[in-house]
Scaffold this active site. Structure first.
Site, PDB file in Angstrom:
ATOM      1  N   GLY A 193       0.829  -1.517   0.096  1.00 17.44           N
ATOM      2  CA  GLY A 193      -0.133   0.029   0.005  1.00 17.44           C
ATOM      3  C   GLY A 193       0.686   1.490   0.066  1.00 17.44           C
ATOM      4  O   GLY A 193       0.375   2.463  -0.376  1.00 17.44           O
ATOM      5  N   CYS A 251       0.971   6.340   0.814  1.00 19.15           N
ATOM      6  CA  CYS A 251      -0.658   6.585   1.253  1.00 19.15           C
ATOM      7  C   CYS A 251      -1.190   5.773   1.570  1.00 19.15           C
ATOM      8  O   CYS A 251      -2.305   6.367   2.643  1.00 19.15           O
ATOM      9  CB  CYS A 251      -0.795   7.129  -0.763  1.00 19.15           C
ATOM     10  SG  CYS A 251      -2.757   6.899  -0.010  1.00 19.15           S
ATOM     11  N   GLY A 288       7.285  19.955   0.711  1.00 19.81           N
ATOM     12  CA  GLY A 288       7.812  19.119  -0.325  1.00 19.81           C
ATOM     13  C   GLY A 288       7.990  18.109  -0.348  1.00 19.81           C
ATOM     14  O   GLY A 288       8.498  17.463   0.955  1.00 19.81           O
ATOM     15  N   ASP A 326       4.784   8.958  -7.736  1.00 17.11           N
ATOM     16  CA  ASP A 326       5.202  10.547  -6.870  1.00 17.11           C
ATOM     17  C   ASP A 326       6.744  10.867  -7.346  1.00 17.11           C
ATOM     18  O   ASP A 326       7.474  11.595  -7.557  1.00 17.11           O
ATOM     19  CB  ASP A 326       5.155  10.530  -5.516  1.00 17.11           C
ATOM     20  CG  ASP A 326       4.106  10.860  -5.289  1.00 17.11           C
ATOM     21  OD1 ASP A 326       2.792  10.938  -5.720  1.00 17.11           O
ATOM     22  OD2 ASP A 326       3.500  10.380  -3.823  1.00 17.11           O
ATOM     23  N   HIS A 349     -32.397  17.826  -5.265  1.00 12.97           N
ATOM     24  CA  HIS A 349     -32.951  19.206  -3.577  1.00 12.97           C
ATOM     25  C   HIS A 349     -33.093  18.288  -2.939  1.00 12.97           C
ATOM     26  O   HIS A 349     -33.764  17.217  -2.732  1.00 12.97           O
ATOM     27  CB  HIS A 349     -33.565  20.003  -3.970  1.00 12.97           C
ATOM     28  CG  HIS A 349     -34.241  20.978  -3.765  1.00 12.97           C
ATOM     29  ND1 HIS A 349     -32.936  21.959  -2.644  1.00 12.97           N
ATOM     30  CD2 HIS A 349     -35.273  21.550  -2.765  1.00 12.97           C
ATOM     31  CE1 HIS A 349     -33.870  23.007  -2.082  1.00 12.97           C
ATOM     32  NE2 HIS A 349     -34.889  22.890  -1.588  1.00 12.97           N
TER      33      HIS A 349
END
Length: 464
Positions: free
Chosen positions: A40, A43, A269, A309, A443
């Protein structure tokens, strides 16, 4: 002897790696995943998921301290911080086990260890000295927190996101360096749990990647909650003692102030995990800490790909997963595979109030030469938001004035991280203002604000 030859080897099992592996297995590829820590990835174990569990606890804390507006009262409200952290870790553990089950279900071989490329088509795994081979290799090694000289974490008083998720005790005061999604989420969590929180951002506004109107709204909301925010400022140094940290903050005007806090969280960062994975044995290129890939996630080394990443922004789990699918489906020769358009990747920040966006900001749209039409609608005009006790927020939409193309959508307020996908679908379908106007929104729902914002862009808002 264990199998060592595969069609595809994925190095890393985060939301990019494990999704790529499962999709490859679905397409008939013999697939292996090499993971050195937890299935995993960051994250699931130390990022997206456990932080949302923490933020849920802080939302409950906020509600408990504001019960009067709903007609309730409670005395001596307290919390067990250890149990809050324990629940967060349990949620992460449950989902990690779920990933293990999914990989097993799809007959993906999981190999525990640190994977290093050894030329094209080979991955060495340590400890154990096992060598794996495959025609295709996907690097999905993710990223880690960035540090700067003078702002190095020590794991005790100066934290990265990892230490911030498992503190031994609740700090009374906290400095957060950086106001991107990670920094603001932690600032929001600790503030709603009762800590005094100060945020320092080197740029001129908080959440600097968001639309300027959203950033300005967010800052007012955070300051109303009691956060102290310094923008256009930087932390010049951190001096630790046995129990606290003294920070020197230089403002935009050059004036320096000192602040003493219990803990500091660094959120300045991330940098890709490109070291010690054997890239030097290949033609893979690295630029500013991230692996260089083309639109199909291929590196300069034939048969080697990279996703998530480690290849750069946006640093988001769902972007990594989508890249994994694109990469694998391209390898499998599936028709109608399209490169990733990063402008269609929604971004979400789970602070209070929540922030979500997709596409271009108003400023960026203008920079690119678009003549724009902009619509805005506030939460205070929405019945469901008022009924929920969440009247603070807004929805902003940006359209191309000539074509009606939805260029971007930006939201702040209750549950906007769940709503943004509607605009994401609209952009994927290349929807114009006409289709959005003719769509019937139920609505009473928060989603009606999305409709009203579109109407407002064309002078047709009904409820504001």
């Amino acid at each position: 002897m264990a199998e060592t030859s595969f069609d595809l080897i994925v190095v890393g099992s985060g939301p990019g790696g494990y999704v790529a592996a499962i999709r490859a297995a679905q397409l008939g590829m013999k697939t292996a995943v090499v993971e050195r820590e937890h299935l995993g990835g960051i994250c699931l174990n130390w990022g997206c998921i456990p932080t949302k569990a923490l933020l849920r606890s802080s939302e409950i804390s906020h509600l408990l301290h504001n019960l009067d507006q709903f007609g309730f009262s409670a005395k001596d409200i307290s919390f067990d911080f250890g149990k809050v952290i324990k629940r967060s870790r349990a949620v992460a553990g449950q989902l990690s086990a779920g990933v293990k089950h999914l990989l097993k279900k799809n007959k993906v071989t999981v190999i525990d260890g640190h994977g290093r490329l050894n030329g094209a088509g080979r991955v060495d795994v340590s400890p154990g000295g096992q060598t794996l081979s495959a025609k295709h290799i996907i690097i999905a090694t993710g990223a880690r927190a960035r540090s700067l000289p003078g702002l190095e974490p020590d794991g005790k008083l100066i934290w990265t996101y990892k230490e911030a998720m498992v503190p031994e005790a609740m700090p009374k005061s906290l400095l957060v360096v950086g106001s991107g999604a990670i920094g603001i989420e932690f600032a929001s969590f600790y503030r709603n749990m009762g800590a005094e929180v100060t945020v320092v951002e080197i740029l001129d506004r908080v959440l600097p990647v968001e639309d300027e109107d959203i950033s300005a709204f967010a800052r007012k909301a955070f300051e109303k909650q009691g956060m102290k925010i310094h923008t256009g400022a930087k932390v010049e140094g951190l001096q630790t003692s046995a129990t606290n940290v003294k920070a020197t903050i230089a403002g935009a005007d050059g004036k320096k102030t000192e602040l003493t806090v219990d803990r500091v969280i660094l959120a300045i960062g991330i940098v890709g995990n490109t070291e010690d994975i054997g890239l030097e044995t290949t033609k893979v290129q690295v630029d500013r800490g991230h692996i260089v890939v083309n639109e199909w996630l291929a590196t300069a080394e034939s048969g080697v790909y990279a996703i998530g990443d480690v290849v750069g922004p946006p640093w988001l789990a769902h972007k990594a997963s989508h890249e994994g699918v694109i990469c694998v489906e391209r390898l499998a020769g599936l028709p109608d595979v399209h490169p990733l358009d990063t402008s269609n990747v929604p971004g979400c920040t789970y602070c209070m109030p929540q922030v979500a966006s997709v596409g271009l900001t108003e400023a960026r749209a203008k920079e690119l030469g678009h003549e724009v039409r902009v619509g805005k609608f506030p939460n205070i005009g929405n019945g469901k938001a008022i009924a929920l006790g969440e009247p603070d927020g807004m929805v902003k939409t940006v359209f191309d004035a000539k074509t009606g193309e939805l260029l971007g959508a930006h939201m702040i307020g209750a549950e906007v991280t769940e709503l943004i996908q509607g605009y994401g679908i609209a952009r994927s379908l290349e929807t114009t203002e006409a289709e959005l106007m003719h769509t019937i929104f139920p609505h009473p729902t928060l989603s009606e604000m999305m409709h009203e914002s579109v109407l407002d862009a064309y002078g047709r808002a009904i409820h504001f």
